[in-house]
Write a protein that holds these residues in place. Structure first.
Motif, PDB file in Angstrom:
ATOM      1  N   VAL A   8       0.863  -1.174   0.000  1.00 18.59           N
ATOM      2  CA  VAL A   8       0.000   0.000   0.000  1.00 18.59           C
ATOM      3  C   VAL A   8       0.904   1.230   0.000  1.00 18.59           C
ATOM      4  N   CYS A  12      -1.851   6.357  -0.413  1.00 17.18           N
ATOM      5  CA  CYS A  12      -3.109   5.753   0.034  1.00 17.18           C
ATOM      6  C   CYS A  12      -3.382   6.100   1.493  1.00 17.18           C
ATOM      7  N   LEU A 108      -5.219  -4.234   2.777  1.00 22.10           N
ATOM      8  CA  LEU A 108      -5.552  -2.816   2.683  1.00 22.10           C
ATOM      9  C   LEU A 108      -6.418  -2.405   3.862  1.00 22.10           C
TER      10      LEU A 108
END
Length: 135
Positions: A8, A12, A108
């Motif tokens: 990630v 983000c 995530l």
């Protein structure tokens, strides 16, 4: 993201924190870049955008993840906010993409702390605004 080796990006997490704490964004759409093995920001919706703008921004033939900051007023007239995580996997997307997104989702979600609800949708009716309101 241990299961698939996806990383990630810092963009983000910083975009998510801006949405969560500073209320700069209404929603964020994430995508997986398979070649670089990263989850990146695909699109950011401004504070004035709506849930319908998010739904219209999702591709009809490819998978995505999205987070949406849902503001509402309680029966006590108190303003509240809940963050929804949406795993978008439309019927028209490739099987490989569906598998990749399904196996990378938990990684995530662990990075994006403070999500209240999760939806999995394969078509727009499974993530309608009425479903968000009901939750």
């Amino acid at each position: 993201m241990a299961t698939t080796g996806m990383r990630v990006t810092d963009e983000c997490t910083s975009s998510y924190m801006e949405m969560k704490w500073k209320k700069i964004h209404r929603y964020i759409i994430f995508k997986i870049e398979e070649k670089s093995r990263k989850v990146t920001v695909d699109k950011v919706g401004g504070a004035g955008e709506s849930y319908h703008d998010l739904a219209a921004s999702l591709p009809v033939d490819d998978c995505r993840y999205a987070v949406f900051d849902f503001d509402f007023v309680t029966v006590d007239n108190c303003r509240k906010s809940k963050i929804f995580f949406i795993a978008w996997s439309p019927e028209a997307s490739k099987i490989r993409a569906k598998i990749l997104y399904a196996t990378s989702k938990d990684g995530l979600r662990r990075v994006l702390e403070g999500i209240h609800y999760e939806l999995q949708a394969t078509d727009p009716t499974e993530m309608g605004f009425d479903i968000i309101q009901d939750r």
